[in-house]
Design a protein around this motif. Structure first.
Motif, short mmCIF file in Angstrom:
data_model
loop_
_atom_site.label_atom_id
_atom_site.label_comp_id
_atom_site.label_asym_id
_atom_site.label_seq_id
_atom_site.Cartn_x
_atom_site.Cartn_y
_atom_site.Cartn_z
N ARG A 139 29.91 41.77 36.85
CA ARG A 139 30.15 43.11 36.30
C ARG A 139 31.32 43.80 37.02
NH1 ARG A 139 25.85 41.47 34.54
NH2 ARG A 139 25.19 41.69 32.43
N LEU A 140 31.36 43.67 38.34
CA LEU A 140 32.47 44.27 39.08
C LEU A 140 33.79 43.56 38.74
CD1 LEU A 140 33.61 46.31 41.02
CD2 LEU A 140 32.91 44.82 42.93
N ALA A 141 33.73 42.25 38.55
CA ALA A 141 34.93 41.51 38.16
C ALA A 141 35.45 42.01 36.81
CB ALA A 141 34.65 40.01 38.11
N LEU A 142 34.53 42.29 35.86
CA LEU A 142 34.94 42.84 34.56
C LEU A 142 35.57 44.22 34.74
CD1 LEU A 142 32.23 42.11 31.85
CD2 LEU A 142 34.41 40.99 32.21
N THR A 143 34.98 45.02 35.61
CA THR A 143 35.52 46.36 35.86
C THR A 143 36.93 46.27 36.41
OG1 THR A 143 33.31 47.24 36.27
CG2 THR A 143 35.14 48.51 37.14
N ILE A 144 37.15 45.34 37.33
CA ILE A 144 38.48 45.16 37.90
C ILE A 144 39.47 44.74 36.81
CG2 ILE A 144 39.85 43.72 39.47
CD1 ILE A 144 37.32 43.72 41.33
N LEU A 145 39.07 43.76 35.98
CA LEU A 145 39.95 43.30 34.90
C LEU A 145 40.18 44.38 33.85
CD1 LEU A 145 38.67 39.66 34.46
CD2 LEU A 145 40.97 40.36 35.11
N SER A 146 39.23 45.30 33.71
CA SER A 146 39.41 46.40 32.75
C SER A 146 40.40 47.43 33.25
CB SER A 146 38.06 47.08 32.47
OG SER A 146 37.21 46.20 31.77
N GLY A 147 40.57 47.50 34.57
CA GLY A 147 41.44 48.52 35.14
C GLY A 147 42.80 48.04 35.58
N ILE A 148 43.00 46.71 35.62
CA ILE A 148 44.27 46.18 36.12
C ILE A 148 44.51 44.81 35.49
CG2 ILE A 148 43.19 45.17 38.17
CD1 ILE A 148 45.68 46.00 39.76
N SER A 149 45.72 44.56 35.06
CA SER A 149 46.04 43.27 34.44
C SER A 149 46.11 42.18 35.52
CB SER A 149 47.38 43.34 33.72
OG SER A 149 48.44 43.37 34.66
N PRO A 150 45.95 40.90 35.13
CA PRO A 150 46.07 39.83 36.13
C PRO A 150 47.40 39.87 36.88
CG PRO A 150 45.05 38.96 34.15
CD PRO A 150 45.49 40.38 33.83
N ASP A 151 48.50 40.12 36.17
CA ASP A 151 49.81 40.19 36.85
C ASP A 151 49.86 41.33 37.86
OD1 ASP A 151 50.81 38.00 35.52
OD2 ASP A 151 51.89 39.16 34.01
N ASP A 152 49.35 42.50 37.45
CA ASP A 152 49.34 43.65 38.36
C ASP A 152 48.41 43.42 39.54
OD1 ASP A 152 51.20 44.99 36.84
OD2 ASP A 152 49.74 46.26 35.82
N PHE A 153 47.29 42.72 39.29
CA PHE A 153 46.36 42.42 40.37
C PHE A 153 47.04 41.53 41.41
CE2 PHE A 153 43.16 39.90 42.53
CZ PHE A 153 42.25 40.87 42.94
N VAL A 154 47.73 40.50 40.94
CA VAL A 154 48.43 39.59 41.85
C VAL A 154 49.48 40.37 42.65
CG1 VAL A 154 50.02 37.62 41.97
CG2 VAL A 154 48.01 37.52 40.48
N ALA A 155 50.24 41.23 41.97
CA ALA A 155 51.25 42.03 42.67
C ALA A 155 50.61 42.95 43.70
CB ALA A 155 52.06 42.85 41.66
N THR A 156 49.47 43.54 43.35
CA THR A 156 48.75 44.43 44.27
C THR A 156 48.33 43.68 45.52
OG1 THR A 156 47.98 45.83 42.45
CG2 THR A 156 46.71 45.92 44.49
N ILE A 157 47.81 42.47 45.34
CA ILE A 157 47.38 41.66 46.48
C ILE A 157 48.59 41.26 47.33
CG2 ILE A 157 46.34 39.45 47.17
CD1 ILE A 157 44.31 41.54 46.10
N GLN A 158 49.65 40.83 46.68
CA GLN A 158 50.85 40.39 47.42
C GLN A 158 51.49 41.54 48.19
OE1 GLN A 158 53.04 38.58 44.19
NE2 GLN A 158 52.17 36.56 44.59
N GLU A 159 51.40 42.77 47.64
CA GLU A 159 51.97 43.94 48.31
C GLU A 159 51.02 44.55 49.32
OE1 GLU A 159 52.89 46.43 44.98
OE2 GLU A 159 54.39 45.01 44.21
N GLY A 160 49.75 44.10 49.33
CA GLY A 160 48.76 44.65 50.26
C GLY A 160 48.36 46.07 49.94
#
Length: 199
Positions: A84-105
């Protein structure tokens, strides 16, 4: 394992949808990013799926694109992050943006999502940075419905979807209050609300 469904869309009630495949109706939970791409009810649709088997339930999760499903599968491997939390994360941020967020810390961007506190964001930063290390942004190597029903009102459906994604009712109301509701579908209202939530 059910990895793909192709059939006719019977119902859309975010975060749930029902897909008719050969006369069998599959209840599927999907992130809002998938809902934005769904055709009208009655139209054919293909979803990539992930089946979660638990002692008390079988839950089927559907995704419009492989990148979403891959990220979902990696997210649920992180301690403290369930489907459910994984769905919430995917609902709020695209996979590309998520990867960029992680890479940028940028942990602050993650804490703007419901259900993601500072500890979970820190854990995501550490665990996902390792998993995303050799992956491209879109090719991560990484390899039941509400009992009371939802009224046929876009604003009410949007409110229900936001609470299903982990927002408190008062927060969902606040996010929707500033949305332009005139002639908008529930999917569009949810999109507007989620954009406000991550600002």
């Amino acid at each position: 394992m059910i990895g793909r469904l192709e059939g006719r869309l019977l119902e859309k009630r975010p975060p749930w949808l029902v897909l008719d495949v050969g006369g069998v109706g599959y209840e599927v939970e999907a992130p809002m990013s998938t809902f934005y791409k769904l055709p009208a009810v009655g139209e054919p649709v293909v979803l990539r799926t992930h089946l979660v088997v638990r002692e008390d339930a079988f839950s089927l999760f559907g995704f419009a694109h492989e990148a979403e499903r891959s990220l979902f599968r990696e997210l649920i491997k992180v301690s403290g992050v369930g489907p459910r939390l994984a769905l919430t994360i995917l609902s709020g941020i695209s996979p590309d943006d998520f990867v960029a967020t992680i890479q940028e810390g940028d942990a602050d961007r993650l804490t703007g999502l419901p259900g993601v506190g500072k500890k979970t964001a820190a854990r995501l930063m550490v665990d996902m940075r390792d998993r995303l290390g050799s992956a491209g942004a879109t090719g991560m190597p990484m390899g039941g419905p509400p009992s009371g029903g939802v009224p046929d009102d876009p604003a009410a459906e949007a409110h229900h979807a936001l609470t299903s994604l982990g927002y408190k009712p008062a927060e969902a109301t606040r996010l929707l209050r500033d949305c332009d509701t005139a002639g908008q579908s529930s999917e569009e209202l949810i999109r507007q609300a989620l954009k406000r939530a991550v600002r």
